[in-house]
Structure formats: C-alpha cells, structure tokens
Write a protein that holds these residues in place. Sequence first.
Motif, PDB file in Angstrom:
ATOM      1  N   TYR A 218     -23.444 122.418  62.129  1.00 22.54           N
ATOM      2  CA  TYR A 218     -22.324 122.977  62.892  1.00 22.54           C
ATOM      3  C   TYR A 218     -21.920 121.934  63.932  1.00 22.54           C
ATOM      4  O   TYR A 218     -22.424 121.942  65.067  1.00 22.54           O
ATOM      5  CB  TYR A 218     -22.742 124.278  63.576  1.00 22.54           C
ATOM      6  CG  TYR A 218     -23.094 125.406  62.621  1.00 22.54           C
ATOM      7  CD1 TYR A 218     -22.133 126.321  62.205  1.00 22.54           C
ATOM      8  CD2 TYR A 218     -24.394 125.552  62.139  1.00 22.54           C
ATOM      9  CE1 TYR A 218     -22.444 127.358  61.327  1.00 22.54           C
ATOM     10  CE2 TYR A 218     -24.722 126.567  61.257  1.00 22.54           C
ATOM     11  CZ  TYR A 218     -23.745 127.473  60.861  1.00 22.54           C
ATOM     12  OH  TYR A 218     -24.057 128.487  59.991  1.00 22.54           O
ATOM     13  N   PRO A 219     -21.010 121.017  63.570  1.00 27.06           N
ATOM     14  CA  PRO A 219     -20.665 119.894  64.457  1.00 27.06           C
ATOM     15  C   PRO A 219     -20.189 120.321  65.843  1.00 27.06           C
ATOM     16  O   PRO A 219     -20.599 119.733  66.853  1.00 27.06           O
ATOM     17  CB  PRO A 219     -19.554 119.172  63.692  1.00 27.06           C
ATOM     18  CG  PRO A 219     -19.750 119.576  62.266  1.00 27.06           C
ATOM     19  CD  PRO A 219     -20.241 120.971  62.318  1.00 27.06           C
ATOM     20  N   LEU A 220     -19.327 121.342  65.902  1.00 30.97           N
ATOM     21  CA  LEU A 220     -18.756 121.751  67.187  1.00 30.97           C
ATOM     22  C   LEU A 220     -19.770 122.473  68.060  1.00 30.97           C
ATOM     23  O   LEU A 220     -19.606 122.549  69.278  1.00 30.97           O
ATOM     24  CB  LEU A 220     -17.520 122.632  66.949  1.00 30.97           C
ATOM     25  CG  LEU A 220     -16.406 121.986  66.108  1.00 30.97           C
ATOM     26  CD1 LEU A 220     -15.232 122.945  65.931  1.00 30.97           C
ATOM     27  CD2 LEU A 220     -15.948 120.674  66.732  1.00 30.97           C
ATOM     28  N   GLU A 221     -20.807 123.015  67.444  1.00 29.76           N
ATOM     29  CA  GLU A 221     -21.846 123.718  68.202  1.00 29.76           C
ATOM     30  C   GLU A 221     -23.053 122.816  68.469  1.00 29.76           C
ATOM     31  O   GLU A 221     -24.027 123.232  69.112  1.00 29.76           O
ATOM     32  CB  GLU A 221     -22.303 124.969  67.443  1.00 29.76           C
ATOM     33  CG  GLU A 221     -21.179 125.975  67.213  1.00 29.76           C
ATOM     34  CD  GLU A 221     -21.640 127.170  66.373  1.00 29.76           C
ATOM     35  OE1 GLU A 221     -22.848 127.513  66.428  1.00 29.76           O
ATOM     36  OE2 GLU A 221     -20.806 127.752  65.655  1.00 29.76           O
ATOM     37  N   LYS A 222     -22.994 121.598  67.920  1.00 27.35           N
ATOM     38  CA  LYS A 222     -24.072 120.616  68.102  1.00 27.35           C
ATOM     39  C   LYS A 222     -25.444 121.177  67.696  1.00 27.35           C
ATOM     40  O   LYS A 222     -26.435 121.074  68.421  1.00 27.35           O
ATOM     41  CB  LYS A 222     -24.119 120.124  69.550  1.00 27.35           C
ATOM     42  CG  LYS A 222     -22.846 119.423  69.995  1.00 27.35           C
ATOM     43  CD  LYS A 222     -23.014 118.870  71.388  1.00 27.35           C
ATOM     44  CE  LYS A 222     -21.713 118.233  71.882  1.00 27.35           C
ATOM     45  NZ  LYS A 222     -21.239 117.147  71.008  1.00 27.35           N
ATOM     46  N   ARG A 223     -25.475 121.734  66.494  1.00 24.56           N
ATOM     47  CA  ARG A 223     -26.739 122.275  66.005  1.00 24.56           C
ATOM     48  C   ARG A 223     -26.803 122.210  64.481  1.00 24.56           C
ATOM     49  O   ARG A 223     -25.774 122.124  63.804  1.00 24.56           O
ATOM     50  CB  ARG A 223     -26.949 123.717  66.477  1.00 24.56           C
ATOM     51  CG  ARG A 223     -26.014 124.734  65.836  1.00 24.56           C
ATOM     52  CD  ARG A 223     -26.209 126.118  66.451  1.00 24.56           C
ATOM     53  NE  ARG A 223     -25.295 127.098  65.854  1.00 24.56           N
ATOM     54  CZ  ARG A 223     -25.641 127.944  64.886  1.00 24.56           C
ATOM     55  NH1 ARG A 223     -26.882 127.940  64.403  1.00 24.56           N
ATOM     56  NH2 ARG A 223     -24.763 128.818  64.417  1.00 24.56           N
ATOM     57  N   THR A 224     -28.029 122.257  63.993  1.00 19.07           N
ATOM     58  CA  THR A 224     -28.281 122.244  62.549  1.00 19.07           C
ATOM     59  C   THR A 224     -29.214 123.399  62.207  1.00 19.07           C
ATOM     60  O   THR A 224     -30.135 123.709  62.977  1.00 19.07           O
ATOM     61  CB  THR A 224     -28.958 120.925  62.112  1.00 19.07           C
ATOM     62  OG1 THR A 224     -28.127 119.829  62.471  1.00 19.07           O
ATOM     63  CG2 THR A 224     -29.184 120.916  60.610  1.00 19.07           C
ATOM     64  N   VAL A 225     -28.962 124.045  61.078  1.00 15.88           N
ATOM     65  CA  VAL A 225     -29.855 125.094  60.580  1.00 15.88           C
ATOM     66  C   VAL A 225     -30.530 124.559  59.319  1.00 15.88           C
ATOM     67  O   VAL A 225     -29.856 124.091  58.397  1.00 15.88           O
ATOM     68  CB  VAL A 225     -29.081 126.390  60.267  1.00 15.88           C
ATOM     69  CG1 VAL A 225     -30.002 127.408  59.588  1.00 15.88           C
ATOM     70  CG2 VAL A 225     -28.489 126.979  61.543  1.00 15.88           C
ATOM     71  N   PHE A 226     -31.851 124.618  59.307  1.00 15.48           N
ATOM     72  CA  PHE A 226     -32.626 124.100  58.177  1.00 15.48           C
ATOM     73  C   PHE A 226     -33.340 125.258  57.484  1.00 15.48           C
ATOM     74  O   PHE A 226     -34.021 126.062  58.122  1.00 15.48           O
ATOM     75  CB  PHE A 226     -33.653 123.077  58.682  1.00 15.48           C
ATOM     76  CG  PHE A 226     -34.603 122.600  57.627  1.00 15.48           C
ATOM     77  CD1 PHE A 226     -34.162 121.880  56.520  1.00 15.48           C
ATOM     78  CD2 PHE A 226     -35.975 122.868  57.734  1.00 15.48           C
ATOM     79  CE1 PHE A 226     -35.050 121.442  55.548  1.00 15.48           C
ATOM     80  CE2 PHE A 226     -36.870 122.430  56.771  1.00 15.48           C
ATOM     81  CZ  PHE A 226     -36.407 121.717  55.666  1.00 15.48           C
ATOM     82  N   LEU A 227     -33.175 125.351  56.150  1.00 14.28           N
ATOM     83  CA  LEU A 227     -33.777 126.449  55.393  1.00 14.28           C
ATOM     84  C   LEU A 227     -34.561 125.906  54.187  1.00 14.28           C
ATOM     85  O   LEU A 227     -34.016 125.192  53.349  1.00 14.28           O
ATOM     86  CB  LEU A 227     -32.699 127.428  54.905  1.00 14.28           C
ATOM     87  CG  LEU A 227     -31.896 128.158  55.992  1.00 14.28           C
ATOM     88  CD1 LEU A 227     -30.792 128.991  55.364  1.00 14.28           C
ATOM     89  CD2 LEU A 227     -32.809 129.034  56.828  1.00 14.28           C
ATOM     90  N   ASN A 228     -35.831 126.262  54.159  1.00  8.81           N
ATOM     91  CA  ASN A 228     -36.711 125.890  53.065  1.00  8.81           C
ATOM     92  C   ASN A 228     -37.210 127.190  52.428  1.00  8.81           C
ATOM     93  O   ASN A 228     -37.828 128.017  53.107  1.00  8.81           O
ATOM     94  CB  ASN A 228     -37.886 125.059  53.584  1.00  8.81           C
ATOM     95  CG  ASN A 228     -38.800 124.579  52.473  1.00  8.81           C
ATOM     96  OD1 ASN A 228     -38.837 125.136  51.381  1.00  8.81           O
ATOM     97  ND2 ASN A 228     -39.569 123.534  52.752  1.00  8.81           N
ATOM     98  N   SER A 229     -36.966 127.371  51.140  1.00 14.60           N
ATOM     99  CA  SER A 229     -37.306 128.637  50.478  1.00 14.60           C
ATOM    100  C   SER A 229     -38.796 128.937  50.474  1.00 14.60           C
ATOM    101  O   SER A 229     -39.208 130.078  50.263  1.00 14.60           O
ATOM    102  CB  SER A 229     -36.794 128.634  49.034  1.00 14.60           C
ATOM    103  OG  SER A 229     -37.304 127.522  48.319  1.00 14.60           O
ATOM    104  N   LEU A 230     -39.639 127.918  50.725  1.00 20.77           N
ATOM    105  CA  LEU A 230     -41.084 128.125  50.785  1.00 20.77           C
ATOM    106  C   LEU A 230     -41.582 128.271  52.228  1.00 20.77           C
ATOM    107  O   LEU A 230     -42.772 128.431  52.473  1.00 20.77           O
ATOM    108  CB  LEU A 230     -41.823 126.955  50.120  1.00 20.77           C
ATOM    109  CG  LEU A 230     -41.601 126.808  48.608  1.00 20.77           C
ATOM    110  CD1 LEU A 230     -42.318 125.565  48.086  1.00 20.77           C
ATOM    111  CD2 LEU A 230     -42.078 128.046  47.859  1.00 20.77           C
ATOM    112  N   GLY A 231     -40.645 128.203  53.185  1.00 23.02           N
ATOM    113  CA  GLY A 231     -41.007 128.284  54.595  1.00 23.02           C
ATOM    114  C   GLY A 231     -40.887 126.926  55.265  1.00 23.02           C
ATOM    115  O   GLY A 231     -41.118 125.893  54.633  1.00 23.02           O
ATOM    116  N   GLU A 232     -40.489 126.924  56.542  1.00 17.74           N
ATOM    117  CA  GLU A 232     -40.238 125.680  57.267  1.00 17.74           C
ATOM    118  C   GLU A 232     -41.426 125.306  58.147  1.00 17.74           C
ATOM    119  O   GLU A 232     -41.931 126.127  58.910  1.00 17.74           O
ATOM    120  CB  GLU A 232     -38.982 125.810  58.148  1.00 17.74           C
ATOM    121  CG  GLU A 232     -37.708 126.136  57.401  1.00 17.74           C
ATOM    122  CD  GLU A 232     -37.590 127.600  56.999  1.00 17.74           C
ATOM    123  OE1 GLU A 232     -38.320 128.452  57.561  1.00 17.74           O
ATOM    124  OE2 GLU A 232     -36.777 127.891  56.103  1.00 17.74           O
TER     125      GLU A 232
END
Length: 364
Positions: A218-232
């Motif tokens: 999310y460039p305008l919010e200066k954040r990234t969401v990371f999703l791993n189906s086996l857990g992060e």
Amino acid sequence: MTTQKTENPTSAPPAPPTTSPPASPPAPPTTSPPAPPITSPPVPPTTSPPAPPTTSPPASPPAPPTTSPPASPPAPPITSPPVPPTTSPPVPLTTFATVLPTTMSDTISTVLNKVWGGTHKDTYVLLSKIGPYKLFSSDFARICPGQELESEVINAYLHLMVNNYNRNHQEKARVIDSFEMSRIWLKKSSRLKIDPEKFKIIVGIVNESHHWMLVVIYPLEKRTVFLNSLGESQKDVKRCLEATRAFMRSKGMKVSRWKCETVTHAIQQDMVSCGVFALKFAECILENKDLNFPSTAEAVKTMRLDISSTLLSESESVENLCRHCGSEDKGHLWIACDRCNWWYHQDCINFKQTNTDYCCEMCL
C-alpha cells in the motif's frame, strides 16, 4: 498350424486303439472284433485321459511356451499401465463431474474433464490467453487437486483479478508478476518501470523454494501486508519489510516509517496448495472479503475449480493462434481439426499429409 495340431491329438487316439486291442483281447472275442476297435476305443475316452497325459505333456508344454506366453506377457504391459492413469486421476474429477455442467458451459466442462481426468493431462494444446499469458492444457493439468500451480497460472489469474478491480474502482491497483516480485524479494535491482504513488494497492506473489507467498503493498499508506499460507515467521516478515522498503526507495519514495504486517487468515492443510491459497488471499483482499475462508480438502478442490473455469471463461480470443505453439505466424500452412475446428500449424504438429482428415490431441 492350429489345424494340424488338433488333428494330431485326434489321430493319436486311433494309434492307441491299434495297440490297445492287445490289452483288451478278451473284449474282441466276446463281442464282434470289428465293433471293439470302433466302439471300445471311444468308450476308453474314460481311460484315454491317462494316455493323453503321457503324450500330451510333451506336446502341450511346447505349445504354450511357443504361442501362449509370447502373446500373454505382452498383453499385460500394454493394457495394465494405461489402466492406472485412466482410473486413478479421474477420482478427484469425478467429485466435480456432476457439478461442472451446472456451473459452467459444456465446452469448459468437457475440457476440464479431459485434462483433469488424466486422459489428456500430457497434451500440449493452447486453451486460454489472459493478457500476455498463454495457458496450455498442461498448465490446467497442474491446477487439478494434488498438483502445484505454475507461474503462468499464478500471473494470469492475478492479472484478471487486478483488471476486474480497476474496472470497478476509481483508485487503481497494479500487479507485479511472480518473476519480478521474486527478484524484489531477493533484494535484486528491479527492472520494473512504475510510479508507486499512482496506485492504491500493488500485489505480487513470491516463489521461494517452490512455495508461493503473497505480498501486498500500500504505497500511500507506507505499509506492506505479508501472507504465508503456512503461517508467517518473524524472520519472513522482517525480510518482507526490508525487500519492499528497498524497492519503494528505488522508485523514489520515502520509506523511513514503512512497516510490514500480517493478518489472520486460513491455513493451508496440505503441502501443494500454497499457490491456490496465495491467489485466494489476493482475491479476498481485492474484493474486501474475509481471509478466514474454509480450508478443507473439498474447499480447496472448489477453489481450484474456480481458478480453472475463470481462466477458461475469461480468455481472450485465440482463434488466430496456433493451438500448439500459440503463435499467430502466418508464414505456415494451417490445418483445422475436423472435430473441434481448432487450427494448427502443420509444421507444429508434423502433419504432412494432404486431403486427409485430422484429429487433434484434445479430440483423440
């Protein structure tokens, strides 16, 4: 040869009758001599079995090894191997067989039945085109239950979802294909020309050690969401933060307060459906749906079916493309399948005959 062999066993009994009279002399004197040789031998068929065993074993064994074994052994290798592939793969497909016609066109149902059923899983026929991505029957075979998704399917489906999002929203989304996203993940210099600030959301799927993971920026919010189906793991979240910050910095953005986070989501239950989950995560985020969707084996099969049917139904026209190589090159001689009317370059399918009917791999 067969006729002569059947005559020999028939003529063999007469020979014993000629020698048998000495053994049954008492019978001839009691009844008429002519009758015993004619009637008595036929009656000894009861006693004849012992005689055949004495003569038949030598004649019978040679016959089986010469004719029967050669014919019998080849049969199993030819019929047995094909049977497993034909019966085993269709099992998952049978689960959908009653559903396919009600949820999609008969054409799509027929194609999936052939590819997922195992009879055409090894064919190489163009079935769909989504943007720059061309999907062949072998790609769809990898979507069926128990298989890992290929990059072409991942990128084509992401391309479709982002296009659908942009048609329905004023703020735009952008997709980064899996090859470029994996370069970003490895902190390699990105060749992607993009102005991040023009997009509300940027989605990409990373492949690391045959495992697919979703990265949402999310460039305008200066954040990234990371999703791993086996857990992060904390290690992967930190790595995602560093990779996306480096990428955003290279595109001229200020990243001092950039953060990376994750959210609760469904967990993958098997070892091969990471690509399916990554695509489902992206779909839920783009469509603002709950990420805690059912993750049972049956639910995953339905997700795979949805991906396949969508890629087939949303395909661009492939009428002007060779169904074997996917090229529009007009410098070749073309031939159409007499059953489905799909077109092929004659050179691609090595078809040299003229004035002859042609049936393509999908129709065999």
